[in-house]
Design an enzyme around this catalytic site. Sequence first.
Site, PDB file in Angstrom:
ATOM      1  N   LYS A   1      33.505 -22.343  26.800  1.00 26.09           N
ATOM      2  CA  LYS A   1      32.420 -21.855  27.653  1.00 26.09           C
ATOM      3  C   LYS A   1      32.077 -22.824  28.788  1.00 26.09           C
ATOM      4  O   LYS A   1      32.486 -23.994  28.772  1.00 26.09           O
ATOM      5  CB  LYS A   1      31.181 -21.595  26.793  1.00 26.09           C
ATOM      6  CG  LYS A   1      31.343 -20.417  25.856  1.00 26.09           C
ATOM      7  CD  LYS A   1      30.050 -20.178  25.079  1.00 26.09           C
ATOM      8  CE  LYS A   1      30.119 -18.966  24.188  1.00 26.09           C
ATOM      9  NZ  LYS A   1      28.841 -18.757  23.470  1.00 26.09           N
TER      10      LYS A   1
ATOM     11  N   TYR B   1      30.514  -8.579  27.289  1.00 26.19           N
ATOM     12  CA  TYR B   1      29.431  -8.673  26.296  1.00 26.19           C
ATOM     13  C   TYR B   1      28.624  -7.380  26.174  1.00 26.19           C
ATOM     14  O   TYR B   1      27.491  -7.404  25.689  1.00 26.19           O
ATOM     15  CB  TYR B   1      28.499  -9.834  26.651  1.00 26.19           C
ATOM     16  CG  TYR B   1      29.093 -11.183  26.354  1.00 26.19           C
ATOM     17  CD1 TYR B   1      29.258 -11.618  25.046  1.00 26.19           C
ATOM     18  CD2 TYR B   1      29.493 -12.028  27.374  1.00 26.19           C
ATOM     19  CE1 TYR B   1      29.812 -12.861  24.760  1.00 26.19           C
ATOM     20  CE2 TYR B   1      30.037 -13.281  27.100  1.00 26.19           C
ATOM     21  CZ  TYR B   1      30.195 -13.690  25.788  1.00 26.19           C
ATOM     22  OH  TYR B   1      30.742 -14.917  25.510  1.00 26.19           O
TER      23      TYR B   1
ATOM     24  N   PHE C   1      18.667 -11.406  24.969  1.00 28.52           N
ATOM     25  CA  PHE C   1      19.399 -12.532  25.563  1.00 28.52           C
ATOM     26  C   PHE C   1      20.546 -12.102  26.478  1.00 28.52           C
ATOM     27  O   PHE C   1      21.209 -12.950  27.080  1.00 28.52           O
ATOM     28  CB  PHE C   1      19.936 -13.459  24.466  1.00 28.52           C
ATOM     29  CG  PHE C   1      20.892 -12.793  23.506  1.00 28.52           C
ATOM     30  CD1 PHE C   1      22.232 -12.604  23.822  1.00 28.52           C
ATOM     31  CD2 PHE C   1      20.443 -12.365  22.261  1.00 28.52           C
ATOM     32  CE1 PHE C   1      23.103 -11.998  22.935  1.00 28.52           C
ATOM     33  CE2 PHE C   1      21.314 -11.759  21.360  1.00 28.52           C
ATOM     34  CZ  PHE C   1      22.647 -11.578  21.698  1.00 28.52           C
TER      35      PHE C   1
ATOM     36  N   ARG D   1      36.676 -19.331  13.611  1.00 31.93           N
ATOM     37  CA  ARG D   1      35.222 -19.315  13.424  1.00 31.93           C
ATOM     38  C   ARG D   1      34.774 -20.557  12.646  1.00 31.93           C
ATOM     39  O   ARG D   1      33.747 -21.146  12.949  1.00 31.93           O
ATOM     40  CB  ARG D   1      34.785 -18.021  12.760  1.00 31.93           C
ATOM     41  CG  ARG D   1      35.138 -16.839  13.688  1.00 31.93           C
ATOM     42  CD  ARG D   1      34.360 -15.603  13.562  1.00 31.93           C
ATOM     43  NE  ARG D   1      32.938 -15.703  13.656  1.00 31.93           N
ATOM     44  CZ  ARG D   1      32.234 -15.673  14.788  1.00 31.93           C
ATOM     45  NH1 ARG D   1      32.852 -15.602  15.960  1.00 31.93           N
ATOM     46  NH2 ARG D   1      30.926 -15.700  14.758  1.00 31.93           N
TER      47      ARG D   1
ATOM     48  N   THR E   1      26.755 -20.924  15.086  1.00 32.03           N
ATOM     49  CA  THR E   1      26.296 -20.649  16.449  1.00 32.03           C
ATOM     50  C   THR E   1      25.286 -21.687  16.911  1.00 32.03           C
ATOM     51  O   THR E   1      25.338 -22.162  18.042  1.00 32.03           O
ATOM     52  CB  THR E   1      25.681 -19.237  16.524  1.00 32.03           C
ATOM     53  OG1 THR E   1      26.673 -18.294  16.102  1.00 32.03           O
ATOM     54  CG2 THR E   1      25.247 -18.896  17.938  1.00 32.03           C
TER      55      THR E   1
ATOM     56  N   ARG F   1      31.227 -26.954  17.815  1.00 30.40           N
ATOM     57  CA  ARG F   1      29.821 -26.839  18.207  1.00 30.40           C
ATOM     58  C   ARG F   1      29.006 -28.059  17.780  1.00 30.40           C
ATOM     59  O   ARG F   1      28.102 -28.478  18.504  1.00 30.40           O
ATOM     60  CB  ARG F   1      29.242 -25.542  17.680  1.00 30.40           C
ATOM     61  CG  ARG F   1      29.814 -24.336  18.434  1.00 30.40           C
ATOM     62  CD  ARG F   1      29.350 -23.034  17.863  1.00 30.40           C
ATOM     63  NE  ARG F   1      29.756 -21.904  18.696  1.00 30.40           N
ATOM     64  CZ  ARG F   1      29.860 -20.669  18.252  1.00 30.40           C
ATOM     65  NH1 ARG F   1      29.583 -20.386  16.985  1.00 30.40           N
ATOM     66  NH2 ARG F   1      30.235 -19.704  19.060  1.00 30.40           N
TER      67      ARG F   1
ATOM     68  N   ASN G   1      26.714 -23.289  23.615  1.00 34.62           N
ATOM     69  CA  ASN G   1      27.350 -23.774  22.395  1.00 34.62           C
ATOM     70  C   ASN G   1      28.866 -23.962  22.497  1.00 34.62           C
ATOM     71  O   ASN G   1      29.557 -23.992  21.492  1.00 34.62           O
ATOM     72  CB  ASN G   1      26.973 -22.885  21.211  1.00 34.62           C
ATOM     73  CG  ASN G   1      27.408 -21.446  21.379  1.00 34.62           C
ATOM     74  OD1 ASN G   1      28.256 -21.131  22.207  1.00 34.62           O
ATOM     75  ND2 ASN G   1      26.828 -20.568  20.587  1.00 34.62           N
TER      76      ASN G   1
ATOM     77  N   HIS H   1      33.407 -19.584  22.141  1.00 36.77           N
ATOM     78  CA  HIS H   1      33.250 -18.193  21.684  1.00 36.77           C
ATOM     79  C   HIS H   1      34.487 -17.841  20.894  1.00 36.77           C
ATOM     80  O   HIS H   1      35.580 -18.321  21.174  1.00 36.77           O
ATOM     81  CB  HIS H   1      33.137 -17.245  22.888  1.00 36.77           C
ATOM     82  CG  HIS H   1      33.333 -15.810  22.513  1.00 36.77           C
ATOM     83  ND1 HIS H   1      32.302 -14.997  22.112  1.00 36.77           N
ATOM     84  CD2 HIS H   1      34.469 -15.052  22.445  1.00 36.77           C
ATOM     85  CE1 HIS H   1      32.785 -13.791  21.825  1.00 36.77           C
ATOM     86  NE2 HIS H   1      34.091 -13.794  22.024  1.00 36.77           N
TER      87      HIS H   1
ATOM     88  N   GLU I   1      38.898  -7.931  22.853  1.00 41.44           N
ATOM     89  CA  GLU I   1      38.724  -9.121  23.686  1.00 41.44           C
ATOM     90  C   GLU I   1      40.025  -9.651  24.283  1.00 41.44           C
ATOM     91  O   GLU I   1      40.043 -10.047  25.451  1.00 41.44           O
ATOM     92  CB  GLU I   1      38.021 -10.214  22.868  1.00 41.44           C
ATOM     93  CG  GLU I   1      36.598  -9.842  22.529  1.00 41.44           C
ATOM     94  CD  GLU I   1      35.870 -10.869  21.702  1.00 41.44           C
ATOM     95  OE1 GLU I   1      34.622 -10.872  21.719  1.00 41.44           O
ATOM     96  OE2 GLU I   1      36.530 -11.692  21.028  1.00 41.44           O
TER      97      GLU I   1
END
Length: 137
Positions: free
Chosen positions: A9, A49, A57, A85, A91, A102, A112, A115, A126
Amino acid sequence: MERTFAIIKPDAVERNLSGKILTKIEDAGFRIVGMKKIHLTKAQAEGFYYVHKERPFFNDLCAFMSRSPVIVMALEKENAIADWRTLMGATNPANAEPGTIRKEFAKNIEENSAHGSDAPETAAFEIPYFFSALELV
């Protein structure tokens, strides 16, 4: 073999952490089958998204994801979705395990650093959102 989708990100790219995150990815046994650095438009972020469009958010998330470049990737290995993950961590970086992306690199719950797809169906949406079949090797 399973494939998953990943993003480094804006907060991590801005702080020149991409190389450290890529090292963690490869050290964890992932094969990077597609990767590129892009600068999302707000409309592209909104399309990506869209499942969150009714959440409070959503606008902040799309503004954040389009503020500067990101690195998008298709990753491959056995159990890629679950393993990615786990490597990302919770998160909220305050709740993430030591050694996760993270925990080590995220600024906060909003910024964070990474993704990842949360299910095979998500990865199936995706990956082709960002990559054509010719770009996956």
